[in-house]
Design a protein around this motif. Structure first.
Motif, PDB file in Angstrom:
ATOM      1  N   HIS A   1       0.844  -1.196   0.000  1.00  0.00           N
ATOM      2  CA  HIS A   1       0.000   0.000   0.000  1.00  0.00           C
ATOM      3  C   HIS A   1       0.878   1.245   0.000  1.00  0.00           C
ATOM      4  CE1 HIS A   1       0.756   1.043   4.291  1.00  0.00           C
ATOM      5  NE2 HIS A   1       1.019  -0.245   4.345  1.00  0.00           N
ATOM      6  N   ARG A   2       0.227   2.379  -0.236  1.00  0.00           N
ATOM      7  CA  ARG A   2       0.930   3.667  -0.141  1.00  0.00           C
ATOM      8  C   ARG A   2       0.246   4.481   0.938  1.00  0.00           C
ATOM      9  NH1 ARG A   2       3.892   3.981  -4.832  1.00  0.00           N
ATOM     10  NH2 ARG A   2       3.045   2.658  -6.487  1.00  0.00           N
ATOM     11  N   CYS A   3       0.783   4.388   2.122  1.00  0.00           N
ATOM     12  CA  CYS A   3       0.199   5.128   3.240  1.00  0.00           C
ATOM     13  C   CYS A   3      -1.309   4.867   3.327  1.00  0.00           C
ATOM     14  CB  CYS A   3       0.452   6.611   3.040  1.00  0.00           C
ATOM     15  SG  CYS A   3       1.485   7.269   4.310  1.00  0.00           S
ATOM     16  N   GLY A   4      -1.706   3.636   3.099  1.00  0.00           N
ATOM     17  CA  GLY A   4      -3.119   3.279   3.222  1.00  0.00           C
ATOM     18  C   GLY A   4      -3.870   3.257   1.910  1.00  0.00           C
ATOM     19  N   SER A   5      -3.365   3.909   0.897  1.00  0.00           N
ATOM     20  CA  SER A   5      -4.073   3.826  -0.393  1.00  0.00           C
ATOM     21  C   SER A   5      -3.352   2.846  -1.319  1.00  0.00           C
ATOM     22  CB  SER A   5      -4.191   5.207  -1.032  1.00  0.00           C
ATOM     23  OG  SER A   5      -2.914   5.708  -1.284  1.00  0.00           O
ATOM     24  N   ASP A   6      -3.916   2.666  -2.487  1.00  0.00           N
ATOM     25  CA  ASP A   6      -3.366   1.670  -3.432  1.00  0.00           C
ATOM     26  C   ASP A   6      -3.179   0.312  -2.765  1.00  0.00           C
ATOM     27  OD1 ASP A   6      -3.327   3.188  -5.719  1.00  0.00           O
ATOM     28  OD2 ASP A   6      -1.285   3.927  -5.396  1.00  0.00           O
ATOM     29  N   PHE A   7      -4.149  -0.068  -1.951  1.00  0.00           N
ATOM     30  CA  PHE A   7      -4.042  -1.344  -1.230  1.00  0.00           C
ATOM     31  C   PHE A   7      -4.346  -2.540  -2.127  1.00  0.00           C
ATOM     32  CE2 PHE A   7      -8.479  -2.433  -1.105  1.00  0.00           C
ATOM     33  CZ  PHE A   7      -9.095  -1.214  -1.350  1.00  0.00           C
TER      34      PHE A   7
ATOM     35  N   THR B   1       2.697  -5.257 -15.456  1.00  0.00           N
ATOM     36  CA  THR B   1       2.548  -3.865 -15.020  1.00  0.00           C
ATOM     37  C   THR B   1       1.149  -3.660 -14.454  1.00  0.00           C
ATOM     38  OG1 THR B   1       3.884  -3.314 -16.938  1.00  0.00           O
ATOM     39  CG2 THR B   1       2.871  -1.469 -15.789  1.00  0.00           C
ATOM     40  N   ASP B   2       1.060  -2.906 -13.393  1.00  0.00           N
ATOM     41  CA  ASP B   2      -0.230  -2.442 -12.884  1.00  0.00           C
ATOM     42  C   ASP B   2      -0.242  -0.924 -13.064  1.00  0.00           C
ATOM     43  OD1 ASP B   2      -2.391  -1.535 -11.493  1.00  0.00           O
ATOM     44  OD2 ASP B   2      -2.100  -2.829  -9.750  1.00  0.00           O
ATOM     45  N   ALA B   3      -0.956  -0.481 -14.103  1.00  0.00           N
ATOM     46  CA  ALA B   3      -0.935   0.949 -14.429  1.00  0.00           C
ATOM     47  C   ALA B   3      -1.688   1.759 -13.391  1.00  0.00           C
ATOM     48  CB  ALA B   3      -1.552   1.163 -15.812  1.00  0.00           C
ATOM     49  N   VAL B   4      -2.576   1.111 -12.643  1.00  0.00           N
ATOM     50  CA  VAL B   4      -3.364   1.844 -11.643  1.00  0.00           C
ATOM     51  C   VAL B   4      -2.553   2.025 -10.356  1.00  0.00           C
ATOM     52  CG1 VAL B   4      -5.515   1.848 -10.316  1.00  0.00           C
ATOM     53  CG2 VAL B   4      -5.475   0.934 -12.669  1.00  0.00           C
ATOM     54  N   ALA B   5      -2.021   0.905  -9.837  1.00  0.00           N
ATOM     55  CA  ALA B   5      -1.214   1.003  -8.601  1.00  0.00           C
ATOM     56  C   ALA B   5       0.196   1.494  -8.896  1.00  0.00           C
ATOM     57  CB  ALA B   5      -1.170  -0.350  -7.908  1.00  0.00           C
TER      58      ALA B   5
ATOM     59  N   LEU C   1       9.926  -6.445  -7.812  1.00  0.00           N
ATOM     60  CA  LEU C   1       8.830  -5.471  -7.781  1.00  0.00           C
ATOM     61  C   LEU C   1       9.427  -4.076  -7.848  1.00  0.00           C
ATOM     62  CD1 LEU C   1       5.853  -4.591  -7.108  1.00  0.00           C
ATOM     63  CD2 LEU C   1       6.517  -4.760  -4.716  1.00  0.00           C
ATOM     64  N   THR C   2       8.908  -3.249  -8.751  1.00  0.00           N
ATOM     65  CA  THR C   2       9.430  -1.885  -8.864  1.00  0.00           C
ATOM     66  C   THR C   2       8.310  -0.879  -8.629  1.00  0.00           C
ATOM     67  OG1 THR C   2      11.034  -2.684 -10.475  1.00  0.00           O
ATOM     68  CG2 THR C   2      10.743  -0.305 -10.365  1.00  0.00           C
ATOM     69  N   ASN C   3       8.620   0.100  -7.830  1.00  0.00           N
ATOM     70  CA  ASN C   3       7.671   1.178  -7.545  1.00  0.00           C
ATOM     71  C   ASN C   3       7.774   2.233  -8.647  1.00  0.00           C
ATOM     72  OD1 ASN C   3       6.076   3.163  -6.499  1.00  0.00           O
ATOM     73  ND2 ASN C   3       7.418   3.645  -4.750  1.00  0.00           N
ATOM     74  N   LEU C   4       6.715   2.352  -9.466  1.00  0.00           N
ATOM     75  CA  LEU C   4       6.770   3.288 -10.595  1.00  0.00           C
ATOM     76  C   LEU C   4       6.197   4.662 -10.256  1.00  0.00           C
ATOM     77  CD1 LEU C   4       5.558   0.892 -13.476  1.00  0.00           C
ATOM     78  CD2 LEU C   4       7.910   1.466 -12.831  1.00  0.00           C
ATOM     79  N   ALA C   5       5.631   4.787  -9.057  1.00  0.00           N
ATOM     80  CA  ALA C   5       4.976   6.062  -8.710  1.00  0.00           C
ATOM     81  C   ALA C   5       5.975   7.022  -8.069  1.00  0.00           C
ATOM     82  CB  ALA C   5       3.817   5.786  -7.760  1.00  0.00           C
ATOM     83  N   ASP C   6       5.497   8.213  -7.803  1.00  0.00           N
ATOM     84  CA  ASP C   6       6.406   9.159  -7.144  1.00  0.00           C
ATOM     85  C   ASP C   6       6.142   9.245  -5.649  1.00  0.00           C
ATOM     86  OD1 ASP C   6       4.064  10.460  -7.254  1.00  0.00           O
ATOM     87  OD2 ASP C   6       4.715  12.027  -8.676  1.00  0.00           O
ATOM     88  N   THR C   7       5.461   8.237  -5.119  1.00  0.00           N
ATOM     89  CA  THR C   7       5.289   8.137  -3.663  1.00  0.00           C
ATOM     90  C   THR C   7       5.811   6.782  -3.206  1.00  0.00           C
ATOM     91  OG1 THR C   7       3.067   7.258  -4.000  1.00  0.00           O
ATOM     92  CG2 THR C   7       3.240   9.616  -3.532  1.00  0.00           C
ATOM     93  N   PRO C   8       6.192   6.657  -1.929  1.00  0.00           N
ATOM     94  CA  PRO C   8       6.745   5.376  -1.460  1.00  0.00           C
ATOM     95  C   PRO C   8       5.681   4.276  -1.458  1.00  0.00           C
ATOM     96  CG  PRO C   8       7.210   7.159   0.095  1.00  0.00           C
ATOM     97  CD  PRO C   8       6.225   7.693  -0.897  1.00  0.00           C
TER      98      PRO C   8
ATOM     99  N   PRO D   1      10.279   5.932  -4.567  1.00  0.00           N
ATOM    100  CA  PRO D   1       9.956   5.994  -5.999  1.00  0.00           C
ATOM    101  C   PRO D   1      11.115   5.475  -6.841  1.00  0.00           C
ATOM    102  CG  PRO D   1       9.272   8.008  -4.901  1.00  0.00           C
ATOM    103  CD  PRO D   1      10.004   7.190  -3.874  1.00  0.00           C
ATOM    104  N   GLY D   2      10.789   4.600  -7.769  1.00  0.00           N
ATOM    105  CA  GLY D   2      11.814   4.054  -8.663  1.00  0.00           C
ATOM    106  C   GLY D   2      12.569   2.860  -8.096  1.00  0.00           C
ATOM    107  N   GLN D   3      12.406   2.588  -6.812  1.00  0.00           N
ATOM    108  CA  GLN D   3      13.179   1.514  -6.190  1.00  0.00           C
ATOM    109  C   GLN D   3      12.552   0.142  -6.460  1.00  0.00           C
ATOM    110  OE1 GLN D   3      13.547   2.100  -1.968  1.00  0.00           O
ATOM    111  NE2 GLN D   3      15.641   1.337  -1.951  1.00  0.00           N
ATOM    112  N   SER D   4      13.400  -0.887  -6.415  1.00  0.00           N
ATOM    113  CA  SER D   4      12.922  -2.256  -6.652  1.00  0.00           C
ATOM    114  C   SER D   4      13.203  -3.136  -5.450  1.00  0.00           C
ATOM    115  CB  SER D   4      13.637  -2.876  -7.850  1.00  0.00           C
ATOM    116  OG  SER D   4      13.324  -2.190  -9.022  1.00  0.00           O
ATOM    117  N   LEU D   5      12.374  -4.136  -5.287  1.00  0.00           N
ATOM    118  CA  LEU D   5      12.587  -5.166  -4.271  1.00  0.00           C
ATOM    119  C   LEU D   5      12.814  -6.476  -5.014  1.00  0.00           C
ATOM    120  CD1 LEU D   5      12.390  -5.759  -1.152  1.00  0.00           C
ATOM    121  CD2 LEU D   5      10.018  -6.398  -1.574  1.00  0.00           C
ATOM    122  N   HIS D   6      13.958  -7.080  -4.780  1.00  0.00           N
ATOM    123  CA  HIS D   6      14.281  -8.351  -5.440  1.00  0.00           C
ATOM    124  C   HIS D   6      14.039  -9.476  -4.450  1.00  0.00           C
ATOM    125  CE1 HIS D   6      16.698  -6.601  -8.834  1.00  0.00           C
ATOM    126  NE2 HIS D   6      16.621  -5.565  -8.009  1.00  0.00           N
ATOM    127  N   THR D   7      13.323 -10.492  -4.860  1.00  0.00           N
ATOM    128  CA  THR D   7      13.139 -11.632  -3.958  1.00  0.00           C
ATOM    129  C   THR D   7      14.310 -12.599  -4.126  1.00  0.00           C
ATOM    130  OG1 THR D   7      12.043 -13.115  -5.531  1.00  0.00           O
ATOM    131  CG2 THR D   7      10.647 -11.539  -4.328  1.00  0.00           C
TER     132      THR D   7
END
Ligand code: GLA
Length: 724
Positions: free
Chosen positions: A87-93, A116-120, A143-150, A264-270
């Motif tokens: 989630h992003r601070c409770g949204s985009d859950f 890709t999830d264009a919405v989240a 997983l890569t965060n494409l938004a400009d929020t964490p 923003p822009g960061q990735s998590l590698h499993t």
């Protein structure tokens, strides 16, 4: 006459190996649907049609059918376990894949799915590869965060795998220090099956992997599945029943709060999941894992040398190290045939007991006033390599290092430090701490011909806060920093082999074995206990990396005593070592020990290559056979663990044998001990006296006769094909 009309068919992504197949159903605007993971299907065989067209919708369901995908996500139609919770601070859950692009790296073998999830505003890249030779499927996810929020990620599965509805039991491994690889068998049902580990290392008590069996599967036949998370830290796995009757199996890293926070822009590698299936039961599954691990091991010089016999000083001296005693032990060790002498704990500054010294990685001036040089030279002059114990990730409060850098221990501001075995964990994600360790180890390895490090890690992680307690949870950073340190050391000293020891079996996994070459499976050297531990271990790992030692009698950890022959027969199926004070053995026992070491040297080539078959026979017998895949030559060890309860011991069926040929069968070592053979018979006299020719088909179906012996004995025979 009716003409069959072809159904509209989506694209299928098909991966084949020699004996297994993976099929995913691809649609451009969603995650690929899992259609198949199982035994090899013929070339060109594919599902008749898209899954949705083959399963009518049940009542009271969504008007949209959401099957299991490669990445099932929460909130948009999937009600099972999600592969992603974020989630992003409770949204985009909620997340759902809006686009799937395919990138084949090797046709029919390996691909990357870009989801890709264009919405989240995120993307998930899943890399899958199916190895032709080992039948092992590897899966990892980014997983890569494409938004400009964490983006705060709570859970990201490394892999989501399908299991067929006939899956019935799951075999996982529990345990604790001194009792590792305790088999736990659970029945699969509609209840969620789940195992989690939050100890910060692979752990003694929750192995990151399991085996799933189907009804009727045995050691040698039947359909079984296995998966393992190649990771040396926290982990979780679950198996969940789904409403279409199949199961989903998820494995991944267990993330501590905050560890999945993506800027923003960061990735998590499993980490990577290694998974495989076999129609040849548990032994077939083990062979696949062994082949895969063997292909990954990174040996000095590029290939494995014959595994040298060790002498490890721990149980001979514990902390009571005296240079003269150590040299005398080295003399005695060389005489019985030891090839590598490993100086265990107690050698470094201030290490007179387990309450001080960790962190101060230079020789203790009281014990070794002129350093380790003389000892190493002495060992080398005896024709043995020298190895050294270290526990780099740890720090004692009573150490020079801790006095100089109290902030280097993992800690949380305001909370008490929790010691375990009187030690704390060093925050090796701090570059200066990692540099310090590299510097100390590099100095040791540069100044002396040390060819082996026994790398220990003797506690679970607590208060694992980074940067002196001001920062965030450091579990995963710690594991990555360890891998980084090992890479650096291996690059600087490629000739050095490393053993992964973590209080025995606390850190055994495919990831640590990218950097290491042996594991110490347990601090328990009791041969009976070891049989059970080594059986669990062998389900995933090959014998040549299994440190297994001949210890004392009575055994220090259990108090039980076993004859030398039994201790040796159990230890020699792995990478053999001796962990006792050879100086104090009487000359007959020393000669006997030499004879067992000589046998190991003669047999290690067969023991450490090829396949292993293992099984149990009623009446307290467990067995294992080592040999080439075609069973041309086999070494068979049959261990009697309990006294017999049968008047006649049942014969042992050896299903791997070639039924078309005869085998020369010969007993290779005597069953030692006063009265160990309960009653003689001409058949066994002949086996000892040059051997006999027996039909492969007979032994495969009816079995090889077994001797009548006392408990804690081993019957060792060699079987060689004689004719086609
Ligand atoms: C751990 C290891 C042992 C030994 C001790 C030394 O327990 O598993 O083999 O090296 O540490 O402290």
């Amino acid at each position: 006459m009716s003409v069959s009309r072809p159904l509209p068919s989506p694209e299928f992504l098909v991966l084949h190996s020699q004996r297994s197949t993976v099929i995913l159903e691809h649609h451009v605007e969603e995650a690929p649907i899992w259609r198949y993971w199982g035994p090899r299907l013929p070339e060109g065989c594919s599902p008749a049609a898209g899954l949705r067209t083959t399963r009518p919708l049940p009542s009271f369901m969504l008007d949209f059918d959401q099957p299991l995908t490669l990445v099932p996500t929460f909130g948009v139609g999937w009600f099972g376990q999600s592969a992603l919770l974020a989630h992003r601070c409770g949204s985009d859950f909620a997340q759902a894949v809006t686009r799937c692009d395919i990138e084949w790296s090797v046709p029919a073998r390996a691909l990357v799915l870009h989801l890709t999830d264009a919405v989240a505003q995120l993307c998930v890249d899943v890399t899958l590869a199916l190895d032709d030779a080992s039948d092992v499927l590897t899966v990892r996810t980014r997983l890569t965060n494409l938004a400009d929020t964490p983006l705060e990620v709570q859970w990201l599965a490394a892999a989501t795998l399908p299991l067929p509805g006939q899956a019935s039991t799951v075999r996982s491994y529990a345990g604790q220090h001194n009792h590792e690889f305790l088999l736990q068998t659970d029945t699969l049902s509609r209840s969620l099956w789940r195992r989690e580990n939050r100890r910060g290392r692979t752990s003694h008590d929750c192995f990151p992997g399991a085996v799933v069996t189907t009804p009727g599967a045995t050691d040698d036949s039947g359909l079984v599945f296995g998966a393992h998370l190649a990771w040396s830290g926290n982990h979780q796995q679950s198996i969940e029943w789904l409403h279409d009757g199949q199961y989903q199996w998820q494995l991944g890293e267990w993330l501590a709060p905050g560890e999945g926070l993506l800027a923003p822009g960061q990735s998590l590698h499993t980490p990577e999941v290694v998974a495989t299936c076999s129609l040849q039961g548990l032994n077939g599954l083990a062979a696949n894992f062994h082949a895969e691990l063997r292909a990954r091991l990174n040996w000095p010089g590029g290939s494995m040398r014959p595994r040298p016999v060790h002498l490890n000083t721990w149980e001979a001296f514990y902390f009571d190290l005296k240079s003269g005693d150590i040299m005398a032990l080295a003399d005695a060790a060389a005489e019985v045939g030891v090839e590598r002498f490993v100086l265990d704990d107690g050698w470094f500054h201030g290490r007179h007991h387990d309450r001080a010294g960790l962190g101060d990685w230079w020789p203790d001036a009281d014990k070794f006033p002129r350093g380790l040089d003389a000892l190493v030279q002495h060992v080398n002059a005896l024709g043995m390599e020298f190895g050294l114990w270290v526990e780099p990730e740890m720090i004692n409060p009573d150490s020079e290092l801790h006095r100089a850098h109290p902030d280097w221990a993992l800690q949380i501001a305001g909370r008490a430090l929790i010691t375990a075995r009187n030690q704390l964990v060093l925050d090796i994600a701090r570059p200066e701490a990692a540099d310090y360790l590299f510097g100390k180890l590099d100095t040791l390895l540069r100044s002396l011909p040390i060819r082996y490090l026994k790398w220990d890690h003797n506690r679970d992680l607590t208060t694992a806060g980074l940067a002196g307690g001001l920062g965030s949870a450091g579990y995963r950073a710690q594991v990555h920093a360890l891998y980084g340190l090992l890479v650096r050391l291996r690059a600087a000293h490629p000739e050095v082999e490393i053993e992964s020891c973590s209080g025995g079996g606390g850190r055994i996994d495919f990831a640590i074995l990218r950097h290491t070459h042996r594991v110490w499976a347990s601090d328990c050297i009791d041969a009976l206990s070891r049989l059970q531990i080594q059986r669990g271990f062998g389900q995933f790992f090959p014998p040549e990396i299994l440190g297994s030692h001949i210890g004392t009698a009575p055994t220090h950890t259990t108090g039980r005593s076993q004859a030398l022959a039994f201790r040796a027969a159990v230890a020699m199926t792995g990478h053999l070592g001796v962990e006792l004070d050879v100086r104090h053995l009487d000359s007959a026992t020393r000669q006997n020990l030499s004879a067992w070491i000589a046998r190991y040297k003669a047999w290690r080539d067969c023991l450490h290559h090829g396949r292993i078959w293992r099984g149990e026979l009623a009446d307290g017998l467990v067995w294992q056979a080592h040999g080439d895949a075609e069973a041309r030559e086999l070494l068979l060890f049959v261990y009697r663990c309990q006294p017999t309860t049968h008047r006649y011991t049942p014969p042992l069926r050896l299903p791997m044998l070639d039924a078309a040929v005869r085998y020369h069968v010969e007993q290779l070592a005597p069953i030692e001990g006063e009265g160990a053979v309960l009653s003689p018979s001409p058949f066994f006299d002949a086996l000892r006296d040059g051997g006999l020719e027996l039909d492969g088909a007979w032994m495969a179906q009816a079995g090889l006769p077994m001797p009548r012996t006392t408990a804690e004995t081993c019957f060792i025979v060699r079987l060689q094909k004689v004719s086609a």
